[in-house]
Design a protein around this motif. Structure first.
Motif, PDB file in Angstrom:
ATOM      1  N   PRO A 318       0.834  -1.203   0.000  1.00 12.72           N
ATOM      2  CA  PRO A 318       0.000   0.000   0.000  1.00 12.72           C
ATOM      3  C   PRO A 318       0.869   1.254   0.000  1.00 12.72           C
ATOM      4  CG  PRO A 318      -0.677  -1.539   1.726  1.00 12.72           C
ATOM      5  CD  PRO A 318       0.652  -2.018   1.210  1.00 12.72           C
ATOM      6  N   SER A 319       0.273   2.366  -0.403  1.00 10.61           N
ATOM      7  CA  SER A 319       0.933   3.668  -0.298  1.00 10.61           C
ATOM      8  C   SER A 319       0.330   4.384   0.900  1.00 10.61           C
ATOM      9  CB  SER A 319       0.730   4.489  -1.570  1.00 10.61           C
ATOM     10  OG  SER A 319       1.347   5.750  -1.445  1.00 10.61           O
ATOM     11  N   TYR A 320       1.077   4.449   1.978  1.00  5.17           N
ATOM     12  CA  TYR A 320       0.557   5.029   3.223  1.00  5.17           C
ATOM     13  C   TYR A 320       0.726   6.545   3.279  1.00  5.17           C
ATOM     14  CZ  TYR A 320       0.449   0.196   4.937  1.00  5.17           C
ATOM     15  OH  TYR A 320       0.196  -1.151   5.104  1.00  5.17           O
ATOM     16  N   ALA A 321       1.431   7.128   2.324  1.00  2.00           N
ATOM     17  CA  ALA A 321       1.588   8.592   2.254  1.00  2.00           C
ATOM     18  C   ALA A 321       1.587   8.987   0.782  1.00  2.00           C
ATOM     19  CB  ALA A 321       2.869   9.038   2.951  1.00  2.00           C
ATOM     20  N   SER A 615       3.916   6.008  13.439  1.00  2.00           N
ATOM     21  CA  SER A 615       2.930   5.476  12.503  1.00  2.00           C
ATOM     22  C   SER A 615       2.558   4.041  12.873  1.00  2.00           C
ATOM     23  CB  SER A 615       3.489   5.525  11.081  1.00  2.00           C
ATOM     24  OG  SER A 615       2.641   4.863  10.176  1.00  2.00           O
ATOM     25  N   ILE A 616       3.573   3.228  13.189  1.00  3.15           N
ATOM     26  CA  ILE A 616       3.333   1.883  13.727  1.00  3.15           C
ATOM     27  C   ILE A 616       3.452   1.992  15.238  1.00  3.15           C
ATOM     28  CG2 ILE A 616       4.200  -0.486  13.848  1.00  3.15           C
ATOM     29  CD1 ILE A 616       5.117  -0.252  10.991  1.00  3.15           C
ATOM     30  N   ARG A 617       2.375   1.751  15.931  1.00  4.56           N
ATOM     31  CA  ARG A 617       2.329   1.985  17.375  1.00  4.56           C
ATOM     32  C   ARG A 617       1.349   1.017  18.028  1.00  4.56           C
ATOM     33  NH1 ARG A 617      -0.092   6.500  14.730  1.00  4.56           N
ATOM     34  NH2 ARG A 617      -2.332   6.718  15.119  1.00  4.56           N
ATOM     35  N   HIS A 643      -2.661  -3.796   7.508  1.00  8.92           N
ATOM     36  CA  HIS A 643      -3.851  -3.121   6.977  1.00  8.92           C
ATOM     37  C   HIS A 643      -4.511  -2.210   7.995  1.00  8.92           C
ATOM     38  CE1 HIS A 643      -6.217  -6.107   9.227  1.00  8.92           C
ATOM     39  NE2 HIS A 643      -5.321  -6.988   8.793  1.00  8.92           N
ATOM     40  N   ARG A 644      -3.978  -2.172   9.221  1.00  9.71           N
ATOM     41  CA  ARG A 644      -4.532  -1.297  10.252  1.00  9.71           C
ATOM     42  C   ARG A 644      -3.791   0.030  10.338  1.00  9.71           C
ATOM     43  NH1 ARG A 644      -4.579  -4.020  15.757  1.00  9.71           N
ATOM     44  NH2 ARG A 644      -6.089  -2.351  16.180  1.00  9.71           N
ATOM     45  N   LEU A 645      -2.673   0.160   9.623  1.00 12.76           N
ATOM     46  CA  LEU A 645      -1.908   1.405   9.654  1.00 12.76           C
ATOM     47  C   LEU A 645      -2.711   2.544   9.039  1.00 12.76           C
ATOM     48  CD1 LEU A 645       0.334  -0.748  10.143  1.00 12.76           C
ATOM     49  CD2 LEU A 645       1.853   0.662   8.750  1.00 12.76           C
ATOM     50  N   GLY A 646      -2.406   3.759   9.466  1.00 14.56           N
ATOM     51  CA  GLY A 646      -3.075   4.931   8.929  1.00 14.56           C
ATOM     52  C   GLY A 646      -2.379   5.476   7.695  1.00 14.56           C
TER      53      GLY A 646
END
Length: 689
Positions: A318-321, A615-617, A643-646
Motif C-alpha cells: 500500500p501507499s501510506y503517504a 505510525s506503527i504503534r 492493513h490497520r496502519l493509517g
C-alpha cells in the motif's frame, strides 16, 4: 516503400496496483505527489496537490479520507488503470522524446475511418520471490557481477541448487497464468485456481487453456501456516465503461510452509550473512504480490484488429503517504538510466552532459525542492529543521540560487564524488543510501539539473509538453520510491540496468520505458511442465549467450522482500550503513513512503497540531532502544496488522466537520489507536533529515 502503420501503446508503461484486504478499491493516482495538478485534470477538489488516488468509476475525481477504507473498516485495494494511446503513423525518422503527441483510444473511437468495436486485454501475473536470489544490501545490482559470485546465494537453498529445475519451479513459483478480458464485458476475471487461464489470439479471440500449469503454495505444501488466510489468488481484471483495463491486486497475505518440527520458518530480522538481511530474505515464506505483462488487441468494426505495444503491471505494498514526494523517485532513477544509457534525450546527455541544456524549473527542479517540505510530515524533526525543510520547499523560479537557504549547491551531496556518499551533515539528503553508500544522493541527471540551476542556466517559466501517455508514464513513476533500493517498495535496482529495456525504442514504435519482455507463446504450454523459467538474472547471459534473459511474469517483483511486510516494518530509522564514524545518529530509510512519525488529525485542537505518534504503534511496538522503536518487535505482528496502519494525506482531503489547512499533511484512518494509550512522544533531538 512500406506504408506507415498506426502505432498504439498501452500506458502507463508501468502500472502500480497496491494490496488491501477489502473487495472495494480505488484507482491509482495519475497526478504527481505533492506537486500542482496539471492543467486540464479535474480532481473535484481544487485545494489538493497531486498524488491522491482516484475514486472508482470516475475519470479523475480524487478520494477523501473516508474512502480509504470500506464500511467495515477494511483497507481498500488500489487498482492500476491502463489506457491505449494512438500515436501518429510512424515515419522514416527516429522517434524523439518527449513527442507531445498521442490521443486516447476507447471503445467507440474512430481511427483511420474505422470504429473501435472492442479492446481485448491479456495480463499474466506471477510471483517468483521464493525462487529468487538473496538480496544483498551492500552490493545491490553489483552482487550479480562475476567478481561477487560468492555472494550470489539462492533463497530456500534447501529446495535445490538449480533455480531452473522444474520441481523447484513448481514448488516455489506462484503462477496464476494469463487471463484475458474484453473491454465490452463487465464481469471480474480472477487470477485464482478456479478461473481457467486464457489469452487473446492474434485475431482478438479469447482462447481458454484449461490445462495451464498453474501453481499456488498449497499445490506443493500440504501444511501451510496461513495467519491471514491462504494465498489463493494474485488479483483480478476488470474493465470500465470505455474499455480501459483495471488490474486489481490480491489481499496482501503472507503464508509459510512448516518445518519438520511443525512450526513455520521464523521471520528473522537482522544480518544473516555479510550484506544479507533476514527482513527481506525469509526462507519458507510466500506473499501474494506479483507482476507481469499487460497486452491488448484493438478490434475494429470491419472485423480487423491491431496490436498494441504492451506495458507491465506491478502489484505491491500500500501507499501510506500517497502525496509525499521522494527526493529521488522511481521516475528519477529510470529517467537517469534512459538519459545516460539509452539516448533518450541527446539534448541533455550525449556521451556527457550538455552545458547548453537549460532545465525547466517546474519540471526538473521544483520536485527536488518540494520533497523535503513534504517528508517532514512523516518524520520527527526539531523546529529549526522543520523551518529549513519548509524553506527549501518554498524555493521558486524567481529566486537567485545563491540567495536561497540551499546557498546554491553548498549542501547538496555530489554523486560524482564517491567520498561524499559516506558523509552525513552538512550534505543533503540526510536519509539512507543503497549499495554500500551510507547516504542518499540525487541521481547524476538531477545533479546536472541542480548544477545548471546554480549557474543560472535554467528556464524559469517554460514547461515540458508531454503527450497524455507520456504524462501518465511520468506521473505514475514519480509516486514511487527511488534512490534507496534496499530493496525498495515497487521496483528495485534493476531499473538502473539498461538491459531490461527495449533499446530500439526510437525506431521500433515501442517508445521509451518499455521492458524487454519474453514473447509468451501459450500454444507451447504443457500441463506437466512449468511454463515460466528462472527468467531474468541481472548481468548474466541469457539464452542468446550475450545479454540477460528477457523478462517474464514475476521477474520484477522477485527482487523485492519476502514477505513484503517485514521489510516495510524494518525500514523506519537506522544507523548509517556503512558507519565509518560509529555514529549513533538515526536516519530514515524511506521518509516519503514509510511514515515513521506523524501528526494525527484526531489530535489537532483549535488548529494546533498535537504531539507526534509513531505510525506503527500500540501493543507489540514498545522498545527501550530508540533505534528499534516505531516498528513491531515480533515480525508476525506486521503480517497481521499492516492493513490497520493509517495514511498521511493533505488536510484539504480530510472529511468531517473539522476543516484542515492544505498546508498540513496529517494521519487519518489508523486502527492502531487504543484509548488507553497516550500519544507516543518522539525524541526531539536532530536525528536526521
Amino acid at each position: 516503400m512500406s506504408t506507415p502503420q498506426p502505432v498504439f501503446r498501452v500506458h502507463p508503461a508501468f502500472g502500480i496496483a497496491r494490496v488491501g484486504n477489502s473487495e472495494e478499491f480505488y484507482l491509482g493516482p495519475e497526478t504527481m505527489a505533492g506537486l500542482p495538478i496539471a492543467p486540464g485534470i479535474d480532481t473535484g477538489n481544487p485545494l489538493v496537490t497531486g498524488g491522491l488516488p482516484i475514486r472508482a468509476g470516475t475519470e479523475s475525481t480524487v478520494i477523501t479520507s473516508d474512502e480509504l477504507r470500506d464500511r467495515a473498516g477494511r483497507m481498500k485495494r488500489q487498482a492500476a488503470r491502463f489506457r491505449i494511446i494512438h500515436y501518429p503513423e510512424a515515419g522514416s525518422g527516429p522517434e524523439t522524446y518527449p513527442s507531445g503527441a498521442g490521443t486516447e483510444v476507447v471503445v467507440g473511437s474512430v481511427v483511420g475511418g474505422k470504429t473501435v468495436r472492442d479492446i481485448v486485454w491479456t495480463v499474466h501475473l506471477a510471483n517468483k520471490k521464493a525462487n529468487s536470489y538473496l538480496l544483498n544490501d551492500e552490493l545491490g545490482l553489483a552482487v550479480y557481477e562475476k567478481a561477487n559470485a560468492e555472494h550470489l546465494n539462492l533463497r530456500n537453498a534447501a529446495e535445490g541448487p538449480d533455480p531452473n529445475n522444474a520441481a523447484r519451479l513448481r514448488r516455489l513459483v506462484i503462477d496464476a497464468g494469463p487471463r484475458a478480458v474484453r473491454g465490452t464485458e463487465a464481469p471480474s476475471v480472477r487470477f485464482d485456481k478456479a478461473t481457467i487461464a486464457s489469452f487473446a489470439t492474434e485475431t482478438a479471440d479469447i482462447e481458454a487453456m484449461p490445462h495451464y500449469p498453474k501453481s499456488f503454495p498449497d499445490d506443493a505444501f500440504t501444511q501451510l501456516y496461513t495467519p491471514a488466510g491462504p494465498i489463493d489468488t494474485l488479483g483480478e481484471l476488470r474493465t470500465d465503461d470505455k474499455g480501459r483495463l483495471l488490474v486489481l491486486p490480491a489481499w496482501g497475505r503472507a503464508c509459510g510452509w512448516l518445518q519438520p518440527n511443525g512450526q513455520p520458518f521464523p521471520l528473522i530480522g537482522g544480518l544473516i550473512a555479510p550484506g544479507e538481511y533476514g527482513d527481506v530474505n525469509a526462507d519458507g515464506w510466500f506473499d501474494d504480490t506479483a507482476d507481469g505483462p499487460v497486452s491488448a488487441r484493438i478490434v475494429f468494426d470491419d472485423g480487423s484488429s491491431a496490436s498494441v505495444v504492451p506495458a507491465w503491471v506491478i502489484a505491491t505494498d500500500p501507499s501510506y503517504a500517497p502525496q509525499t514526494l521522494n527526493v529521488v523517485s522511481l521516475w528519477d532513477d529510470m529517467f537517469d538510466t534512459w538519459v545516460r544509457r539509452l539516448d533518450l534525450m541527446p539534448s541533455i546527455f550525449n556521451h556527457r552532459f550538455n552545458d547548453d541544456f537549460k532545465p525547466l524549473f517546474d519540471d526538473h527542479l521544483r520536485p527536488i525542492f518540494r520533497a523535503p517540505a513534504l517528508q517532514r510530515w512523516n518524520t520527527n524533526l526539531p523546529a529549526r529543521a522543520i523551518a529549513a525543510h519548509d524553506a527549501v520547499g518554498a524555493i521558486g523560479a524567481q529566486d537567485e540560487p545563491a540567495d536561497t537557504i540551499m546557498t546554491g549547491l553548498a549542501y547538496v551531496r555530489d554523486p560524482n564524488a564517491p567520498a561524499q556518499s559516506n558523509i552525513g551533515a552538512p550534505f543533503m539528503p540526510l536519509s539512507m543510501g543503497d549499495a554500500g553508500k551510507a547516504f542518499l544522493s540525487v541521481t547524476l541527471t538531477q545533479y546536472f539539473f541542480l548544477t545548471q540551476w546554480n549557474r543560472g542556466r535554467f528556464e524559469r517559466s517554460a514547461t515540458q509538453q508531454l503527450g497524455p501517455g507520456e504524462y501518465l508514464d511520468r506521473a505514475v513513476m514519480v509516486n514511487c520510491l527511488g534512490g534507496r533500493f534496499a530493496p525498495g517498495i515497487e521496483m528495485t535496482f534493476i531499473v538502473r540496468d539498461p538491459a531490461i529495456y527495449q533499446a530500439d525504442w526510437e525506431r521500433s514504435g515501442a517508445g521509451p520505458f518499455r521492458l524487454r519482455a519474453r514473447p509468451l507463446d501459450y500454444r507451447r504450454v504443457q500441463a506437466s511442465q512449468p511454463f515460466l523459467t528462472v527468467g531474468y538474472v541481472p548481468l548474466h547471459p541469457g539464452p542468446d549467450g550475450l545479454r540477460p534473459a528477457a523478462l517474464e511474469p514475476g521477474d520484477v517483483s522477485k527482487f523485492m522482500a519476502v514477505p513484503w511486510q517485514t521489510d516495510y516494518n524494518a525500514c523506519a530509522t537506522h544507523n548509517s550503513a556503512p558507519n565509518p564514524t560509529n555514529s549513533t545518529a538515526l536516519y530514515w530509510s524511506w521518509p516519503a513512503q514509510r511514515p515513521v512519525a506523524v501528526h494525527a488529525a484526531a489530535d489537532v485542537r483549535d488548529g494546533q497540531l498535537g504531539p507526534q505518534r509513531y505510525s506503527i504503534r500500540g501493543p507489540g511496538t514498545a522498545s527501550d532502544d530508540l533505534g528499534n522503536a516505531g516498528r513491531y518487535q515480533n515480525l508476525i505482528d506486521i503480517v497481521l496488522n499492516w492493513h490497520r496502519l493509517g495514511f498521511v494525506i493533505q488536510g484539504s482531503a480530510i472529511s468531517g466537520p473539522t476543516r484542515y489547512s492544505p498546508e498540513v499533511y496529517l494521519e487519518v484512518a489508523s486502527q492502531l489507536d487504543d484509548p488507553g494509550i497516550a500519544p507516543w512522544p518522539m525524541n526531539s533531538n536532530d536525528l536526521g533529515g
